[in-house]
Design a protein around this motif. Sequence first.
Motif, mmCIF file in Angstrom:
data_model
loop_
_atom_site.group_PDB
_atom_site.id
_atom_site.type_symbol
_atom_site.label_atom_id
_atom_site.label_comp_id
_atom_site.label_asym_id
_atom_site.label_seq_id
_atom_site.Cartn_x
_atom_site.Cartn_y
_atom_site.Cartn_z
ATOM 1 N N SER A 73 6.186 9.557 -0.507
ATOM 2 C CA SER A 73 4.962 9.021 -0.498
ATOM 3 C C SER A 73 5.482 8.031 0.809
ATOM 4 O O SER A 73 6.908 7.701 1.837
ATOM 5 C CB SER A 73 4.137 8.322 -0.880
ATOM 6 O OG SER A 73 5.097 7.965 -1.948
ATOM 7 N N TRP B 275 7.973 5.847 -8.228
ATOM 8 C CA TRP B 275 7.096 5.877 -6.758
ATOM 9 C C TRP B 275 7.040 7.186 -6.593
ATOM 10 O O TRP B 275 7.858 8.206 -7.139
ATOM 11 C CB TRP B 275 8.041 5.643 -5.021
ATOM 12 C CG TRP B 275 8.496 4.024 -5.037
ATOM 13 C CD1 TRP B 275 9.780 3.423 -4.958
ATOM 14 C CD2 TRP B 275 7.322 2.646 -4.396
ATOM 15 N NE1 TRP B 275 9.458 2.442 -4.567
ATOM 16 C CE2 TRP B 275 7.766 1.835 -4.015
ATOM 17 C CE3 TRP B 275 6.076 2.801 -4.601
ATOM 18 C CZ2 TRP B 275 6.941 0.836 -3.967
ATOM 19 C CZ3 TRP B 275 4.694 1.663 -3.848
ATOM 20 C CH2 TRP B 275 6.044 0.555 -3.891
ATOM 21 N N PRO B 276 5.892 7.758 -6.286
ATOM 22 C CA PRO B 276 5.633 8.968 -5.764
ATOM 23 C C PRO B 276 6.112 9.373 -4.857
ATOM 24 O O PRO B 276 6.581 8.794 -3.993
ATOM 25 C CB PRO B 276 3.888 9.035 -5.387
ATOM 26 C CG PRO B 276 3.326 7.799 -5.997
ATOM 27 C CD PRO B 276 4.517 6.708 -5.458
ATOM 28 N N THR C 172 6.840 -0.647 -9.223
ATOM 29 C CA THR C 172 5.460 0.794 -9.888
ATOM 30 C C THR C 172 6.281 0.855 -11.418
ATOM 31 O O THR C 172 7.371 0.195 -11.820
ATOM 32 C CB THR C 172 6.114 1.942 -8.883
ATOM 33 O OG1 THR C 172 6.948 2.262 -8.709
ATOM 34 C CG2 THR C 172 5.355 1.847 -7.799
ATOM 35 N N LYS D 117 0.372 -1.248 0.128
ATOM 36 C CA LYS D 117 -0.024 -0.533 -0.265
ATOM 37 C C LYS D 117 0.842 0.994 -0.137
ATOM 38 O O LYS D 117 1.535 1.446 1.042
ATOM 39 C CB LYS D 117 -0.572 -0.352 1.307
ATOM 40 C CG LYS D 117 -2.075 -1.228 0.815
ATOM 41 C CD LYS D 117 -3.045 -0.918 2.130
ATOM 42 C CE LYS D 117 -4.145 -2.412 2.286
ATOM 43 N NZ LYS D 117 -4.962 -2.002 4.079
ATOM 44 N N CYS D 118 0.807 2.745 -1.357
ATOM 45 C CA CYS D 118 1.217 3.495 -1.122
ATOM 46 C C CYS D 118 0.666 4.973 -0.107
ATOM 47 O O CYS D 118 -0.835 4.367 -1.278
ATOM 48 C CB CYS D 118 1.824 3.662 -2.394
ATOM 49 S SG CYS D 118 2.576 5.501 -2.570
ATOM 50 N N SER D 119 0.932 5.814 -0.547
ATOM 51 C CA SER D 119 0.017 7.054 0.140
ATOM 52 C C SER D 119 -0.031 7.308 -0.776
ATOM 53 O O SER D 119 -1.219 8.537 -0.976
ATOM 54 C CB SER D 119 0.643 7.560 1.687
ATOM 55 O OG SER D 119 2.345 8.035 1.346
ATOM 56 N N GLY D 120 0.540 7.853 -1.958
ATOM 57 C CA GLY D 120 0.696 7.474 -2.871
ATOM 58 C C GLY D 120 -0.233 7.633 -3.941
ATOM 59 O O GLY D 120 -0.162 5.928 -4.117
ATOM 60 N N ASP D 121 -0.571 8.037 -5.524
ATOM 61 C CA ASP D 121 -0.911 7.222 -6.481
ATOM 62 C C ASP D 121 0.543 6.377 -7.331
ATOM 63 O O ASP D 121 0.968 7.168 -7.558
ATOM 64 C CB ASP D 121 -1.365 7.798 -7.642
ATOM 65 C CG ASP D 121 -2.700 7.460 -8.611
ATOM 66 O OD1 ASP D 121 -2.733 6.510 -8.645
ATOM 67 O OD2 ASP D 121 -3.109 7.940 -9.530
ATOM 68 N N ALA D 122 0.566 4.866 -7.160
ATOM 69 C CA ALA D 122 1.164 4.208 -8.030
ATOM 70 C C ALA D 122 0.672 2.766 -8.086
ATOM 71 O O ALA D 122 0.234 2.334 -7.404
ATOM 72 C CB ALA D 122 2.607 4.305 -6.747
ATOM 73 N N GLU D 123 0.468 2.896 -9.417
ATOM 74 C CA GLU D 123 0.749 1.187 -9.968
ATOM 75 C C GLU D 123 1.502 0.394 -10.012
ATOM 76 O O GLU D 123 2.303 0.822 -10.258
ATOM 77 C CB GLU D 123 0.020 1.020 -11.265
ATOM 78 C CG GLU D 123 -0.195 -0.023 -11.664
ATOM 79 C CD GLU D 123 -0.894 -0.130 -13.620
ATOM 80 O OE1 GLU D 123 -0.889 -1.377 -14.169
ATOM 81 O OE2 GLU D 123 -1.172 1.231 -14.299
#
Length: 390
Positions: free
Chosen positions: A207, A203-204, A199, A178-184
């Motif tokens: 985050s 990574w953002p 990713t 789980k990432c606090s930012g938006d990351a596929e």
Amino acid sequence: MIERRTVFKAALAVGASVLLAACSSDGDSVAGTPQPAGPAADTPSKAKITAEPAIDAKDAEVAKPVVVKVTEGKLTEVKVSSGGKDVKGELAADGLSWTSSESLGYGKTYTYAAKANDAENKPAELTGNFTTLKPAKEVRATVNPSDNAEVGVGMPVKVEFASPVKDRAAAEKALSVKCSGDAEGSWGWLSDSVVCYRTKDYWPANSTVTVEAKLYGVDLGGGSFGKSDVSTKFKIGRNQVVKIHTPDHAMNVTRDGAAHKSYPCSNGLDSEQARNTPNGTFIVMEKKPAAVFNNEQYHYTNVNKKWACRISNHGEFIHENQDNAANIGKANTSHGCVNLLEADAKHYFDSALIGDPVEISGSTLASPVNSDVKVWFFDWKSWQSKSAIK
């Protein structure tokens, strides 16, 4: 005449006696008729208690919760124990179920002692035992980065197993990121004992990433089961990326997408492909203020250099090489490393985080296949194909 009256009186007396008995109002049953049994005497409780794992179950799963349920009644007490120790659990507010809140142990026998009452307060009980599975082998796993680390935007998550995993899909299903930012992102297997998560893009920046590997009790195949759960929570730092186009003799650093620094450099010798600095996206793997270099193939040993950032276990570093100052910024003459002037090497060293991407292009040498950290050598579709979950 006298005899006949006597007989009549006797008969009348007998009839009166029978009449009195028939009209008795003291609440007793008629003499000679059995009393019906009271409802509380012999009727069993309507409450029915069941459990999962069932009584006498063998090889029960250790990570699956124990559940005790009742129908037509409410549970009043539930104990599940082994070796004198009770399993922690919680009774539901409606009294209809009890669920364990801790994992069971491998190869143990557990005892049930559950009680319930039905609507008429009649008690019911459940007692008995079950046993849990005993693995042929318990496999430990480790996860990287470590807790509270701050890493660069190219840092992959690595889960490494102490033994080969036969059921990769089962292991991968136990992993979450789980990432606090938006990351596929996606998991990919680099060997039968190493799976990494990267990713699609980096990574953002700034985050937080949380990784859980709930492997305890997971069937890894071949009689092996996960030994324990592992987890980590770490921070992604600022977005800093090194970009080197080897013919340009310059190491450019971007920070949050904008040009940040540019250092003159000397890369691997162009005329000898084996000495080229290879193409590919690497990451900073290790930082050493002082490093010793040896390469018997090229006849040098115990060469001391400063401010070394390893980018591959194939042998490539970014480091100071003041001895090559005449070529830095002008010609590629190294044995594959990125040479910087001492002051520049120190400046970059201080700014670098483990996991910072280093993007190298312009070389005739392909990415090294034997590098430990090679998650960025694959395009996104190729990386996704390395997942065991299709």
